[in-house]
Write a protein that holds these residues in place. Structure first.
Motif, PDB file in Angstrom:
ATOM      1  N   ALA A   1     -26.731 -11.592  -4.710  1.00  0.00           N
ATOM      2  CA  ALA A   1     -27.866 -12.486  -4.490  1.00  0.00           C
ATOM      3  C   ALA A   1     -27.753 -13.729  -5.360  1.00  0.00           C
ATOM      4  CB  ALA A   1     -29.175 -11.754  -4.773  1.00  0.00           C
ATOM      5  N   HIS A   2     -27.480 -13.534  -6.656  1.00  0.00           N
ATOM      6  CA  HIS A   2     -27.403 -14.647  -7.595  1.00  0.00           C
ATOM      7  C   HIS A   2     -26.252 -15.587  -7.242  1.00  0.00           C
ATOM      8  CE1 HIS A   2     -27.144 -16.012 -12.083  1.00  0.00           C
ATOM      9  NE2 HIS A   2     -27.633 -16.948 -11.299  1.00  0.00           N
ATOM     10  N   GLY A   3     -25.072 -15.015  -7.022  1.00  0.00           N
ATOM     11  CA  GLY A   3     -23.905 -15.834  -6.717  1.00  0.00           C
ATOM     12  C   GLY A   3     -24.036 -16.576  -5.400  1.00  0.00           C
ATOM     13  N   SER A   4     -24.586 -15.918  -4.379  1.00  0.00           N
ATOM     14  CA  SER A   4     -24.720 -16.569  -3.075  1.00  0.00           C
ATOM     15  C   SER A   4     -25.753 -17.690  -3.122  1.00  0.00           C
ATOM     16  CB  SER A   4     -25.101 -15.545  -2.003  1.00  0.00           C
ATOM     17  OG  SER A   4     -26.371 -14.973  -2.249  1.00  0.00           O
ATOM     18  N   LEU A   5     -26.779 -17.554  -3.961  1.00  0.00           N
ATOM     19  CA  LEU A   5     -27.776 -18.621  -4.094  1.00  0.00           C
ATOM     20  C   LEU A   5     -27.151 -19.874  -4.706  1.00  0.00           C
ATOM     21  CD1 LEU A   5     -30.988 -16.709  -5.232  1.00  0.00           C
ATOM     22  CD2 LEU A   5     -30.748 -18.130  -3.188  1.00  0.00           C
TER      23      LEU A   5
ATOM     24  N   THR B   1     -27.326 -17.250   3.246  1.00  0.00           N
ATOM     25  CA  THR B   1     -28.312 -18.089   2.574  1.00  0.00           C
ATOM     26  C   THR B   1     -28.399 -19.487   3.178  1.00  0.00           C
ATOM     27  OG1 THR B   1     -27.845 -16.867   0.533  1.00  0.00           O
ATOM     28  CG2 THR B   1     -29.134 -18.876   0.325  1.00  0.00           C
ATOM     29  N   ALA B   2     -27.357 -20.296   3.019  1.00  0.00           N
ATOM     30  CA  ALA B   2     -27.450 -21.715   3.388  1.00  0.00           C
ATOM     31  C   ALA B   2     -27.773 -21.920   4.866  1.00  0.00           C
ATOM     32  CB  ALA B   2     -26.146 -22.424   3.022  1.00  0.00           C
ATOM     33  N   LEU B   3     -26.964 -21.351   5.752  1.00  0.00           N
ATOM     34  CA  LEU B   3     -27.181 -21.570   7.185  1.00  0.00           C
ATOM     35  C   LEU B   3     -28.500 -20.978   7.683  1.00  0.00           C
ATOM     36  CD1 LEU B   3     -23.608 -21.171   8.751  1.00  0.00           C
ATOM     37  CD2 LEU B   3     -24.929 -23.260   8.403  1.00  0.00           C
ATOM     38  N   PRO B   4     -28.799 -19.703   7.388  1.00  0.00           N
ATOM     39  CA  PRO B   4     -30.070 -19.172   7.898  1.00  0.00           C
ATOM     40  C   PRO B   4     -31.296 -19.833   7.290  1.00  0.00           C
ATOM     41  CG  PRO B   4     -28.966 -17.557   6.504  1.00  0.00           C
ATOM     42  CD  PRO B   4     -27.992 -18.638   6.761  1.00  0.00           C
TER      43      PRO B   4
ATOM     44  N   VAL C   1     -17.499 -15.392 -11.767  1.00  0.00           N
ATOM     45  CA  VAL C   1     -17.264 -16.382 -10.717  1.00  0.00           C
ATOM     46  C   VAL C   1     -15.774 -16.527 -10.402  1.00  0.00           C
ATOM     47  CG1 VAL C   1     -17.507 -18.816 -10.089  1.00  0.00           C
ATOM     48  CG2 VAL C   1     -19.359 -17.637 -11.290  1.00  0.00           C
ATOM     49  N   ARG C   2     -14.938 -16.519 -11.411  1.00  0.00           N
ATOM     50  CA  ARG C   2     -13.498 -16.692 -11.172  1.00  0.00           C
ATOM     51  C   ARG C   2     -12.942 -15.614 -10.256  1.00  0.00           C
ATOM     52  NH1 ARG C   2     -10.778 -18.342 -17.027  1.00  0.00           N
ATOM     53  NH2 ARG C   2     -11.893 -20.346 -17.274  1.00  0.00           N
ATOM     54  N   LYS C   3     -13.464 -14.418 -10.364  1.00  0.00           N
ATOM     55  CA  LYS C   3     -12.965 -13.300  -9.569  1.00  0.00           C
ATOM     56  C   LYS C   3     -13.592 -13.264  -8.178  1.00  0.00           C
ATOM     57  CE  LYS C   3     -12.364  -8.279  -9.688  1.00  0.00           C
ATOM     58  NZ  LYS C   3     -12.588  -7.031 -10.466  1.00  0.00           N
ATOM     59  N   TYR C   4     -14.877 -13.603  -8.083  1.00  0.00           N
ATOM     60  CA  TYR C   4     -15.601 -13.374  -6.827  1.00  0.00           C
ATOM     61  C   TYR C   4     -16.083 -14.657  -6.141  1.00  0.00           C
ATOM     62  CZ  TYR C   4     -15.894  -8.547  -8.541  1.00  0.00           C
ATOM     63  OH  TYR C   4     -15.606  -7.285  -8.999  1.00  0.00           O
ATOM     64  N   TRP C   5     -15.548 -15.822  -6.525  1.00  0.00           N
ATOM     65  CA  TRP C   5     -16.109 -17.059  -5.994  1.00  0.00           C
ATOM     66  C   TRP C   5     -15.984 -17.149  -4.480  1.00  0.00           C
ATOM     67  CZ3 TRP C   5     -13.346 -20.709  -3.291  1.00  0.00           C
ATOM     68  CH2 TRP C   5     -11.958 -20.643  -3.378  1.00  0.00           C
ATOM     69  N   ARG C   6     -14.880 -16.662  -3.901  1.00  0.00           N
ATOM     70  CA  ARG C   6     -14.744 -16.694  -2.444  1.00  0.00           C
ATOM     71  C   ARG C   6     -15.788 -15.802  -1.782  1.00  0.00           C
ATOM     72  NH1 ARG C   6      -9.519 -16.602  -4.345  1.00  0.00           N
ATOM     73  NH2 ARG C   6      -8.195 -18.376  -3.759  1.00  0.00           N
ATOM     74  N   HIS C   7     -16.018 -14.658  -2.378  1.00  0.00           N
ATOM     75  CA  HIS C   7     -17.019 -13.722  -1.859  1.00  0.00           C
ATOM     76  C   HIS C   7     -18.411 -14.353  -1.892  1.00  0.00           C
ATOM     77  CE1 HIS C   7     -19.097  -9.917  -1.188  1.00  0.00           C
ATOM     78  NE2 HIS C   7     -19.785 -10.126  -2.294  1.00  0.00           N
ATOM     79  N   TYR C   8     -18.759 -14.964  -3.015  1.00  0.00           N
ATOM     80  CA  TYR C   8     -20.062 -15.622  -3.127  1.00  0.00           C
ATOM     81  C   TYR C   8     -20.179 -16.786  -2.131  1.00  0.00           C
ATOM     82  CZ  TYR C   8     -20.534 -13.101  -7.573  1.00  0.00           C
ATOM     83  OH  TYR C   8     -20.620 -12.138  -8.543  1.00  0.00           O
ATOM     84  N   LEU C   9     -19.084 -17.487  -1.915  1.00  0.00           N
ATOM     85  CA  LEU C   9     -19.097 -18.625  -1.000  1.00  0.00           C
ATOM     86  C   LEU C   9     -19.380 -18.170   0.434  1.00  0.00           C
ATOM     87  CD1 LEU C   9     -18.647 -21.675  -0.698  1.00  0.00           C
ATOM     88  CD2 LEU C   9     -16.222 -21.182  -0.298  1.00  0.00           C
ATOM     89  N   ILE C  10     -18.737 -17.094   0.849  1.00  0.00           N
ATOM     90  CA  ILE C  10     -18.954 -16.582   2.207  1.00  0.00           C
ATOM     91  C   ILE C  10     -20.396 -16.126   2.380  1.00  0.00           C
ATOM     92  CG2 ILE C  10     -18.331 -14.758   3.837  1.00  0.00           C
ATOM     93  CD1 ILE C  10     -15.491 -14.872   2.656  1.00  0.00           C
ATOM     94  N   LEU C  11     -20.892 -15.374   1.401  1.00  0.00           N
ATOM     95  CA  LEU C  11     -22.290 -14.939   1.475  1.00  0.00           C
ATOM     96  C   LEU C  11     -23.236 -16.135   1.391  1.00  0.00           C
ATOM     97  CD1 LEU C  11     -22.435 -11.699  -0.724  1.00  0.00           C
ATOM     98  CD2 LEU C  11     -22.493 -11.882   1.762  1.00  0.00           C
ATOM     99  N   GLY C  12     -22.876 -17.121   0.561  1.00  0.00           N
ATOM    100  CA  GLY C  12     -23.726 -18.300   0.438  1.00  0.00           C
ATOM    101  C   GLY C  12     -23.864 -19.054   1.745  1.00  0.00           C
ATOM    102  N   VAL C  13     -22.787 -19.087   2.532  1.00  0.00           N
ATOM    103  CA  VAL C  13     -22.832 -19.773   3.826  1.00  0.00           C
ATOM    104  C   VAL C  13     -23.658 -18.989   4.833  1.00  0.00           C
ATOM    105  CG1 VAL C  13     -21.450 -20.478   5.814  1.00  0.00           C
ATOM    106  CG2 VAL C  13     -20.654 -20.974   3.506  1.00  0.00           C
ATOM    107  N   PHE C  14     -23.304 -17.707   5.027  1.00  0.00           N
ATOM    108  CA  PHE C  14     -23.874 -16.947   6.146  1.00  0.00           C
ATOM    109  C   PHE C  14     -25.157 -16.193   5.810  1.00  0.00           C
ATOM    110  CE2 PHE C  14     -19.384 -17.335   7.381  1.00  0.00           C
ATOM    111  CZ  PHE C  14     -19.549 -17.902   8.631  1.00  0.00           C
TER     112      PHE C  14
END
Length: 298
Positions: free
Chosen positions: A180-184, A75-78, A60-73
């Motif tokens: 998938a896991h991080g974006s969820l 997962t969360a929004l759609p 998470v420390r390394k990829y949190w921004r990446h997961y956040l972007i995927l989580g928004v576009f």
């Protein structure tokens, strides 16, 4: 692709196709936000359990921004847009409109990255948009303001998938399971601040709660695992053919369990959308036959 892998592909399409039926059933009783959060929490916990057993960290420390972007576009929004639209639109229409994501992905790639568009792809775009117009106009939704807004939200969900795919194409490469896991988890945390403002259901019908949990556990968590397994065993091109089967299952589940009518506008719209998507993605039906009959990689 052997017989077992073909069955897995069909099962995955059936599972993802059923998600629209479960949303359509549960959202009038739970509301879109509470349905969404129940789905996300259930899916995240399932993948967390699997990750713990398989010892697959998220970094998470390394990829949190990446997961956040995927989580928004991705997962969360759609997911929220589909849940909102399910209040007005039949499950069959949601499933068909979902398959327009590659059309939007083509336009976003052209606008964002300057990727060229072929004549074949332009024809595909026109066919896809004609399919959407057929679904909306011939289905009688054009005269219903609430349903028309639902169509707009469904289209925005497909646009979000297009943005996510365009981003992922150029982003730092991360394992697909971790994506998938991080974006969820990112989507789960993103929705939390909105929970106090969403009307809480006065009652919690067991059937609706069960549908939300099935959405999370089966249609999201288990489906992701099956999808990544197929990518690993038969390759991404063959696994991606699941997208052409999902609308068929979505229409069938809606007809079987929700008594949704399958009229001429449904068949015409589905045919145009799928034909346009095939042109945009340069997909040919013969690829399915080759994938089925060629030797497995595993």
């Amino acid at each position: 692709m052997n017989a077992v892998q073909l069955l897995q592909l069909i099962s995955l399409a059936a599972i993802w196709g059923s998600s629209f039926m479960f949303m359509r059933f549960a959202v009038p009783q739970l509301g879109p936000v509470w349905l969404l959060e129940l789905r996300l929490v259930a899916a995240s916990l399932i993948l967390l359990l699997i990750s713990s057993l398989l010892r697959r960290p998220l970094n998470v420390r390394k990829y949190w921004r990446h997961y956040l972007i995927l989580g928004v576009f991705n997962t969360a929004l759609p997911f929220w847009a589909f849940a909102y639209a399910a209040q007005s639109l039949p499950a069959s229409m949601l499933a068909i409109l979902n398959s327009t994501a590659p059309l939007w992905g083509l336009l976003i790639g052209f606008i964002w990255r300057g990727k060229p568009i072929t004549r074949r792809a332009i024809l595909g775009l026109f066919l896809g948009m004609a399919g959407v117009a057929s679904l909306v106009g011939l289905g009688g939704f054009a005269v219903q303001p609430e349903a028309l807004w639902a169509v707009v939200f469904t289209a925005s969900a497909a646009i979000c998938y297009g943005i996510a795919s365009s981003y992922a194409e150029y982003a730092e490469k991360v394992e697909t399971y971790a994506n998938a896991h991080g974006s969820l988890w990112a989507a789960t945390l993103l929705i939390l601040p909105f929970m106090p403002f969403a009307p809480m259901p006065e009652v919690w019908p067991p059937a609706a709660v069960a549908a939300a949990l099935v959405l999370g556990i089966l249609c999201t968590g288990v489906a992701y695992l099956l999808y990544f397994h197929l990518i690993a065993t038969v390759g991404a091109p063959s696994a991606l053919t699941v997208g052409y089967l999902i609308p068929l299952w979505g229409v069938m589940w809606g007809w079987l369990f929700l008594d949704e009518a399958v009229g001429l506008h449904t068949l015409l719209g589905a045919g145009l959308v799928l034909s346009g998507t095939m042109l945009v993605t340069n997909f040919r039906p013969t690829r399915i036959l080759r994938a089925v009959f060629q030797p497995s990689k595993s």
